[in-house]
Design an enzyme around this catalytic site. Structure first.
Site, PDB file in Angstrom:
ATOM      1  N   TYR A 158       0.832  -1.201   0.000  1.00  0.00           N
ATOM      2  CA  TYR A 158       0.000   0.000   0.000  1.00  0.00           C
ATOM      3  C   TYR A 158       0.870   1.257   0.000  1.00  0.00           C
ATOM      4  O   TYR A 158       0.635   2.205  -0.761  1.00  0.00           O
ATOM      5  CB  TYR A 158      -0.911  -0.029   1.227  1.00  0.00           C
ATOM      6  CG  TYR A 158      -1.695   1.223   1.502  1.00  0.00           C
ATOM      7  CD1 TYR A 158      -2.865   1.510   0.806  1.00  0.00           C
ATOM      8  CD2 TYR A 158      -1.293   2.112   2.501  1.00  0.00           C
ATOM      9  CE1 TYR A 158      -3.603   2.659   1.083  1.00  0.00           C
ATOM     10  CE2 TYR A 158      -2.023   3.253   2.792  1.00  0.00           C
ATOM     11  CZ  TYR A 158      -3.172   3.522   2.083  1.00  0.00           C
ATOM     12  OH  TYR A 158      -3.909   4.657   2.359  1.00  0.00           O
ATOM     13  N   LYS A 162       1.123   4.158  -2.832  1.00  0.00           N
ATOM     14  CA  LYS A 162       0.846   5.577  -2.571  1.00  0.00           C
ATOM     15  C   LYS A 162       2.048   6.455  -2.912  1.00  0.00           C
ATOM     16  O   LYS A 162       1.888   7.576  -3.407  1.00  0.00           O
ATOM     17  CB  LYS A 162       0.439   5.769  -1.109  1.00  0.00           C
ATOM     18  CG  LYS A 162      -0.924   5.177  -0.749  1.00  0.00           C
ATOM     19  CD  LYS A 162      -2.065   5.818  -1.508  1.00  0.00           C
ATOM     20  CE  LYS A 162      -3.419   5.409  -0.940  1.00  0.00           C
ATOM     21  NZ  LYS A 162      -4.556   6.004  -1.669  1.00  0.00           N
TER      22      LYS A 162
END
Length: 261
Positions: A158, A162
């Site tokens: 994740y 990002k």
């Protein structure tokens, strides 16, 4: 103030949380919002709430992992609203880390990147020609990043996605600027959403580490998205705007430890 009067807006992952709050905020300022979500019922519930409040919203199922689904959502927004002026990339995937990094699977890594980063790429690719055609410099992309893309807060895949989204924001901003489209990113800290359901104790502990003394609310992020999407930010592109209660200013826990607190 109705900064988005008659704007056509598409928001991914907008059935709940930050995406839903953003849809409500932009609709309240006059936008015609296409609420998209992998869960069509959830999207329709969010859109219905906007309509009940006097806003203009429609719902559509959209899987950002599927280019055909993304292309169809963009085409639908243009057909229903007459234009597409703003894209908000909010859809994401976040799986918990394995206890040991070497136990991480290719499938989890790929899923988080495919939804969070490549999904935003697919949406921007499909939307950009329409955003470039928007009148009066209205065309804008705002993506939802994370403080995880700036510092270590866990979640390998994740966080990498990002961070990649912040990089894509910068490179796409340079490409899109001559076409009249601005591209920016909002990087939230911990935000009280359904992802934290049943974990109020964890949120209370987290709040102690935020200089402003609380975790965020979806409306905090929606307000920042509304600013960057509006012509109030007409001379801003390629930036990452932290909306994080000050968590990126430093490790407040270490400061307290050094003071003996």
């Amino acid at each position: 103030m109705r900064r988005f009067e008659s704007y056509g807006v598409l928001i991914t992952g907008a059935g709940r949380g930050i995406g839903e709050a953003t849809a409500r905020r932009l609709a309240a300022e006059g936008a015609h919002v296409l609420v998209t979500d992998l869960d069509e019922d959830r999207a329709e519930k969010a859109a219905a709430g906007i309509r009940e409040s006097g806003g203009v919203a429609e719902a559509l199922a959209c899987d950002v992992a599927d280019s055909t689904s993304v292309d169809a959502a963009v085409a639908y927004a243009v057909q229903r609203f007459g234009s597409l002026d703003t894209l908000v990339n909010n859809a994401y995937s976040c799986h918990p880390d394995a206890p040991l990094f070497e136990d991480e699977s290719d499938e989890i890594w790929q899923r988080d990147l495919d939804i969070t980063l490549t999904g935003a790429y697919r949406c921007a690719r499909a939307a950009l020609p329409h955003l470039a055609a928007a009148p009066d410099g209205r065309g804008a992309i705002v993506s939802i990043g994370s403080v995880n893309g700036e510092q270590d807060f866990g979640n390998h895949a994740y966080s990498a996605a990002k961070a990649g989204l912040a990089g894509l924001t910068r490179t796409l901003a340079g490409h899109a600027a001559p076409r009249g489209v601005r591209v920016n990113l909002v990087a939230p800290g911990t935000v009280r959403t359904d992802a934290w359901a049943g974990r109020d104790d964890a949120l209370a502990r987290a709040a102690e580490y935020y200089p402003l003394g609380r975790v965020g609310h979806p409306d905090d992020i929606a307000a920042a998205v509304a600013f960057l999407a509006s012509r109030d930010a007409s001379w801003i592109t390629g930036v990452t705007l932290p909306v994080d209660g000050g968590i990126l200013t430093g490790r407040t826990g270490l400061r307290r430890a050094l003071r003996g607190e």
